[in-house]
Design an enzyme around this catalytic site. Structure first.
Site, PDB file in Angstrom:
ATOM      1  N   LYS A 186       6.308  31.681  47.417  1.00  0.00           N
ATOM      2  CA  LYS A 186       5.163  30.543  47.887  1.00  0.00           C
ATOM      3  C   LYS A 186       3.886  30.905  47.338  1.00  0.00           C
ATOM      4  O   LYS A 186       3.450  31.589  46.557  1.00  0.00           O
ATOM      5  CB  LYS A 186       5.341  31.034  49.451  1.00  0.00           C
TER       6      LYS A 186
HETATM    7  C1  PLP Z   1      10.179  28.947  52.483  1.00  0.00           C
HETATM    8  C2  PLP Z   1      10.244  28.285  53.605  1.00  0.00           C
HETATM    9  C3  PLP Z   1      10.652  28.519  54.931  1.00  0.00           C
HETATM   10  C4  PLP Z   1      11.311  30.192  55.195  1.00  0.00           C
HETATM   11  O1  PLP Z   1      10.407  31.216  54.866  1.00  0.00           O
HETATM   12  P1  PLP Z   1      11.140  32.530  54.428  1.00  0.00           P
HETATM   13  O2  PLP Z   1       9.876  33.397  54.256  1.00  0.00           O
HETATM   14  O3  PLP Z   1      11.751  32.390  53.008  1.00  0.00           O
HETATM   15  O4  PLP Z   1      11.749  32.813  55.554  1.00  0.00           O
HETATM   16  C5  PLP Z   1      10.617  27.892  55.780  1.00  0.00           C
HETATM   17  N1  PLP Z   1      10.400  26.471  55.792  1.00  0.00           N
HETATM   18  C6  PLP Z   1      10.174  25.953  54.562  1.00  0.00           C
HETATM   19  C7  PLP Z   1       9.897  24.635  54.326  1.00  0.00           C
HETATM   20  C8  PLP Z   1      10.054  26.857  53.199  1.00  0.00           C
HETATM   21  O5  PLP Z   1       9.846  26.424  52.217  1.00  0.00           O
END
Ligand code: PLP
Length: 406
Positions: A186
């Site tokens: 992210k």
């Molecule tokens: C990455 C992501 C999540 C979940 O995040 P994690 O930290 O990997 O559990 C939820 N929704 C979206 C749209 C994402 O891209």
């Protein structure tokens, strides 16, 4: 896009602060931790940087969504309206609290079409969950109006939109609650982690307890805490929060690099008359972590992909229509109810219904759309080179296809 591309001394320093005390847990050990509270510090920073009253860190973005649903009373039998294009985590969180994911069509914003939301409302609808995919945003004014009119909760999955804004407000702080993910890929990362943001003290206090086995955090020590409700363990660790603190300090740098690279790439793509770009309800607020572009037809897009693959320049481009993790088309496990949990009949019925639900409107967007991930590591020269090569390949594919058709 990913903050890990800028890892450096700052990350090492914050992690070493934690290692110097040896207290990896965010709660308790007040003596030996010698005033080091990385999680508390990061939560405070998040409220300041993104402009919300409260922030509760969690162990992941998925845990943040689950926590937000629980704190807002979304559960057994409640319907949550969400888009057909997202990451699987969105529906996993809905299912985990006993609620029912109601998937509806997207439009060229690449997230919820407000009219599709309206059409999906039933007496069981409790919540609308826009997902701000690929760095840009949903039409929040329209969705807020619908939620107000029908007295529905609005929870933003802003996991992919860190640093994006809508009419001056940070994505994730506009609804009743919103979430970020700080997983490894992210915009800023804790390694693993997430956050629930809200302006409601009540929601925040529930998130605070829920993520730590129901602890009210009001005792003189952990043993003396009370448990006003049953919780879970979705805690973040101090090491992860330390990484996040270093990263949030780099957010403005990350966003400005993303913006610069995104705009250079766009200057090449926009010269191709056949290319259009995803709709952005507030173009100023795009975090620019991706550039999402469309061609007029699926066959043109398939030809462009073939050509880019042929030339070895397809890496970093995401054709979500064929992706196992982000689009309804390949979520066979969801549609066939392949779950390890003994879920409710209402959930099962809703999921089986997805097998025959018509998503042709979403397909007609997704099958001609690509998102190009913006790297922080590119040099300016590399972005120009990439833009020129991509544009040439796309143009060649279009020309070839037009010849073969005529
Ligand atoms: C990455 C992501 C999540 C979940 O995040 P994690 O930290 O990997 O559990 C939820 N929704 C979206 C749209 C994402 O891209």
């Amino acid at each position: 896009m990913p903050g890990f591309e800028l890892f450096g001394e700052e990350e090492r320093k914050h992690i070493n602060d934690v290692m110097d005390t040896g207290i990896i847990m965010r709660y308790g050990f007040d003596g030996p931790r010698k005033g080091v509270f990385k999680s508390v510090e990061l939560e405070k920073k998040i409220t300041e940087v993104f402009g919300c009253s409260y922030a509760q860190l969690t162990s992941s973005g998925t845990a943040a969504l689950t926590t937000a649903f629980s704190a807002m009373g979304v559960g057994y039998g409640d319907e949550v309206i969400m888009p057909s294009f997202t990451f699987v985590a969105s529906f996993e969180a809905v299912l985990s609290v006993g609620a029912i994911p109601v998937l509806v069509d997207i439009d060229e914003t690449l997230t919820l079409n407000p009219e599709a939301v309206r059409a999906a409302i039933t007496p069981n609808t409790k919540c609308v969950m826009p997902v701000h995919m690929c760095g840009s945003m949903a039409d929040m004014d329209a969705l807020q109006a619908i939620c107000k009119e029908h007295k529905l909760l609005l929870i933003e999955d802003a996991c992919q939109a860190i640093g994006g804004t809508y009419k001056g407000k940070s994505l994730g702080t506009i609804g009743d609650a919103g979430t970020f993910s700080f997983d490894f890929v992210k915009t800023i990362t804790c390694g693993e982690g997430g956050v629930v943001m809200t302006n409601s003290q009540e929601v925040y206090e529930k998130c605070d307890g829920y993520t730590d086995h129901g602890h009210d955090h009001k005792g003189v020590d952990r043993g003396a805490d009370l448990h006003p409700f049953i919780g879970y363990n979705y805690r973040i660790s101090e090491l992860h929060a330390a990484l996040g603190l270093a990263q949030i300090g780099k957010l403005q740098t990350i966003l400005s690099i993303q913006k610069k690279h995104n705009h250079i790439l766009k200057s090449y793509l926009e010269q191709i008359p056949e290319i259009s770009f995803r709709a952005t309800p507030d173009a100023e607020g795009d975090s620019c972590s991706f550039i999402s572009w469309l061609l007029p037809t699926e066959s043109l897009m398939v030809a462009a992909i073939e050509e880019m693959k042929e030339q070895g320049i397809f890496a970093g481009n995401f054709y979500w229509f064929n992706n196992n993790w982000h689009y309804i088309r390949k979520w066979h496990h969801l549609k066939n109810v392949e779950t390890l949990n003994n879920i409710s009949e209402a959930q099962k019925t809703a999921l089986y219904k997805l097998q025959t639900q018509d998503f042709s409107v979403s397909d007609a967007v997704m099958n001609r759309c690509i998102s190009t991930a913006i790297s922080l590591a590119w040099t300016e020269e590399q972005v120009h080179d990439k833009g020129a090569k991509m544009a040439a390949a796309i143009q060649k594919a279009i020309a070839n296809l037009l010849v073969s058709v005529s």
